[in-house]
Design a protein around this motif. Structure first.
Motif, PDB file in Angstrom:
ATOM      1  N   SER A  38     -33.017   3.090 -61.952  1.00 53.73           N
ATOM      2  CA  SER A  38     -31.964   3.326 -63.013  1.00 53.73           C
ATOM      3  C   SER A  38     -32.560   3.361 -64.372  1.00 53.73           C
ATOM      4  O   SER A  38     -33.423   2.604 -64.804  1.00 53.73           O
ATOM      5  CB  SER A  38     -30.986   2.055 -62.867  1.00 53.73           C
ATOM      6  OG  SER A  38     -30.409   1.870 -61.707  1.00 53.73           O
ATOM      7  N   ALA A  87     -28.543   6.599 -56.122  1.00 54.07           N
ATOM      8  CA  ALA A  87     -29.729   7.076 -55.463  1.00 54.07           C
ATOM      9  C   ALA A  87     -29.975   6.459 -53.995  1.00 54.07           C
ATOM     10  O   ALA A  87     -30.163   7.457 -53.246  1.00 54.07           O
ATOM     11  CB  ALA A  87     -30.856   6.824 -56.377  1.00 54.07           C
ATOM     12  N   THR A 109     -29.151  10.885 -60.434  1.00 50.87           N
ATOM     13  CA  THR A 109     -27.940   9.955 -59.791  1.00 50.87           C
ATOM     14  C   THR A 109     -27.261   9.277 -61.161  1.00 50.87           C
ATOM     15  O   THR A 109     -27.977   9.441 -62.230  1.00 50.87           O
ATOM     16  CB  THR A 109     -28.331   9.418 -58.908  1.00 50.87           C
ATOM     17  OG1 THR A 109     -29.241   8.326 -59.199  1.00 50.87           O
ATOM     18  CG2 THR A 109     -29.001  10.075 -57.626  1.00 50.87           C
ATOM     19  N   THR A 125     -29.416   3.167 -59.477  1.00 54.97           N
ATOM     20  CA  THR A 125     -30.239   2.961 -58.385  1.00 54.97           C
ATOM     21  C   THR A 125     -29.417   2.907 -57.109  1.00 54.97           C
ATOM     22  O   THR A 125     -29.551   3.437 -56.154  1.00 54.97           O
ATOM     23  CB  THR A 125     -31.047   1.831 -58.361  1.00 54.97           C
ATOM     24  OG1 THR A 125     -31.883   1.628 -59.561  1.00 54.97           O
ATOM     25  CG2 THR A 125     -31.855   1.354 -57.278  1.00 54.97           C
ATOM     26  N   ALA A 173     -36.281   4.898 -55.855  1.00 62.11           N
ATOM     27  CA  ALA A 173     -35.168   5.048 -56.652  1.00 62.11           C
ATOM     28  C   ALA A 173     -35.030   4.019 -57.741  1.00 62.11           C
ATOM     29  O   ALA A 173     -35.727   2.855 -57.616  1.00 62.11           O
ATOM     30  CB  ALA A 173     -33.938   4.432 -55.584  1.00 62.11           C
ATOM     31  N   VAL A 194     -32.071   7.955 -60.758  1.00 62.73           N
ATOM     32  CA  VAL A 194     -32.934   8.928 -60.140  1.00 62.73           C
ATOM     33  C   VAL A 194     -33.453   8.777 -58.722  1.00 62.73           C
ATOM     34  O   VAL A 194     -33.764   7.463 -58.422  1.00 62.73           O
ATOM     35  CB  VAL A 194     -34.173   9.459 -60.801  1.00 62.73           C
ATOM     36  CG1 VAL A 194     -35.370   8.462 -60.882  1.00 62.73           C
ATOM     37  CG2 VAL A 194     -34.831  10.881 -60.304  1.00 62.73           C
ATOM     38  N   LEU A 195     -33.372   9.613 -57.748  1.00 58.71           N
ATOM     39  CA  LEU A 195     -34.072   9.524 -56.321  1.00 58.71           C
ATOM     40  C   LEU A 195     -35.390  10.440 -56.301  1.00 58.71           C
ATOM     41  O   LEU A 195     -35.078  11.691 -56.675  1.00 58.71           O
ATOM     42  CB  LEU A 195     -33.076   9.608 -55.312  1.00 58.71           C
ATOM     43  CG  LEU A 195     -33.614   9.500 -53.900  1.00 58.71           C
ATOM     44  CD1 LEU A 195     -34.418   8.368 -53.568  1.00 58.71           C
ATOM     45  CD2 LEU A 195     -32.500  10.301 -52.899  1.00 58.71           C
TER      46      LEU A 195
END
Length: 439
Positions: free
Chosen positions: A222, A110, A104, A107, A220, A234-235
């Motif tokens: 960043s 995500a 993503t 955060t 989640a 990212v998730l």
């Protein structure tokens, strides 16, 4: 998260940086025409890149290309780079074998993605950053208590009142740095038939992460808070909800076939990663997580000790300044990451933050830190001042901040300031502001 959160090792009283960031040695102008070494204590907002990560990203630039469908050699390498980064992120965050890793922007992005996939109500605490408060459409808010123990009891009662699909909490508060007992919360959520998501934005830069061992279902984070500020987040978590959720972005790459009146969507992660991905940002995130893991491997306990020493130096230094008080959320919090927030008994923290920068070359943050419900509940004044440290921070940096803060609180700023729509600014600002875009 399951890591070195319990039994933090004894920390040295003075510490040097653990790793080099790209801003090491950066000089900034201050009022009066001088230049001083910049002290960056605003890392909880966004951190400069690790120097090694920045160098590696620069070396990848010539190989940048579109991914997954290109036939050119750079495209093949870029595709391999993204998928290798996906495996690295999964490993470094302790994902389960069947978890999915969706890249993503950050955060916030995500958690907004996860919000589209939750099949039911979501229970949140009032301590959350807005990124973990605002996305949830069917939100039930639990107001925290003065202790973590009482807060978990309130959470237990809320979950027992009627079913919920998801509990979502911060791993470490971006206001106070206090770490929540994620394993206990995961067990509590699961006992009531709910899943647990963790906003790990503040946890990842300070602690090793093991998602599977913690019992949490989603995480989640960043890159820009973890020394990889290149626009990727990212998730990570269980794939079943994500595989049946509406595509987060509708576009190329998310589908296997499109006809005039039908669409066949891919499963995750492709389902939610339409369009050309941020190849270099994704690589940077993986590289930064690798570098942080290497710090753990090469010197076990050093990162925790470094963080503990600087946090203690900050907290003790703030407590020693008359007219200043630290802000805490929980009386029984035993674990903290490198964040200290304070209030002034008199005056404006915004003015002090501006003077710290303009007169002393020290960067901090003033406000309510995108966590308004929590800050309003635990603070006695409208805004706070937050200092945050990381792997590139030294004891000398903290000394510079504490000395400047003590002087400003006792004597006031050395220059005149005016309040503008963008905050306090020197009335006569002789600091140059060159164009970084055009040199």
């Amino acid at each position: 998260m399951t890591t070195a959160l319990a039994g933090r090792p004894a920390a040295p009283t003075r510490v040097d940086p653990l790793a080099a960031l790209v801003d090491a040695g950066l000089e900034v102008p201050v009022l009066g025409g001088r230049r001083v070494r910049h002290v960056n204590l605003d890392l909880a907002a966004s951190a400069p890149a690790l120097a090694d990560v920045a160098a590696r990203v620069e070396s990848l630039g010539p190989w940048y290309s579109s991914v997954h469908r290109g036939t050119g050699y750079p495209s093949e390498l870029a595709t391999e780079l993204v998928e290798e980064a996906r495996r690295t992120v999964a490993a470094r965050l302790g994902a389960r074998d069947d978890d999915v890793v969706v890249f993503t922007r950050n955060t916030t992005d995500a958690l907004n993605l996860l919000a589209t996939a939750v099949p039911g109500e979501v229970v949140v605490l009032d301590i959350e950053h807005h990124a973990n408060l605002l996305p949830w459409r069917q939100r039930r808010l639990v107001v925290g208590a003065p202790t973590i123990a009482e807060t978990l009891e309130a959470l237990d009662r809320e979950l027992g009142s009627r079913p919920a699909a998801l509990v979502t909490v911060t791993g470490a508060s971006n206001v106070t740095g206090e770490v929540l007992p994620i394993e206990r919360i995961a067990a509590l959520a699961h006992a009531h038939g709910a899943r647990l998501a963790v906003d790990a934005a503040q946890l990842v830069p300070h602690r090793a992460i093991d998602l599977a061992a913690s019992g949490a279902d989603y995480l989640a984070c960043s890159g820009h808070k973890a020394y990889a500020p290149y626009g990727a987040g990212v998730l990570v978590g269980r794939r079943d909800w994500l595989d049946v959720a509406p595509a987060y972005l509708a576009g190329g790459g998310a589908v296997s076939r499109v006809a005039a009146d039908t669409v066949a969507w891919h499963p995750s992660p492709d389902r939610h990663e339409a369009g050309t991905p941020n190849v270099l940002g994704i690589a940077a995130l993986a590289l930064a997580l690798d570098a942080l893991a290497e710090l753990e491997t090469s010197a076990p306990g050093a990162r925790d000790a470094h963080d503990a020493a600087l946090t203690a130096q900050l907290a003790e230094g703030v407590a020693a300044i008359a007219g200043v008080r630290g802000v805490r959320g929980f009386a029984d919090a035993s674990q903290h990451v490198g964040i200290v927030t304070l209030e002034l008994e008199r005056g404006s923290v915004g003015l002090v933050a501006a003077a710290l920068s303009a007169e002393h070359g020290v960067s901090v943050r003033a406000g309510r830190f995108c966590a308004h419900p929590f800050f309003d509940r635990i603070a006695s004044r409208g805004n706070g001042l937050r200092a945050s440290v990381g792997v590139g921070t030294s004891s000398d940096d903290v000394d510079r901040f504490l000395d400047a803060l003590a002087r400003l609180v006792a004597e006031g700023p050395g220059a005149e300031y005016v309040r503008t729509p963008d905050g306090w600014r020197p009335a006569a600002d002789d600091r140059p502001h060159p164009s970084l875009l055009h040199g």
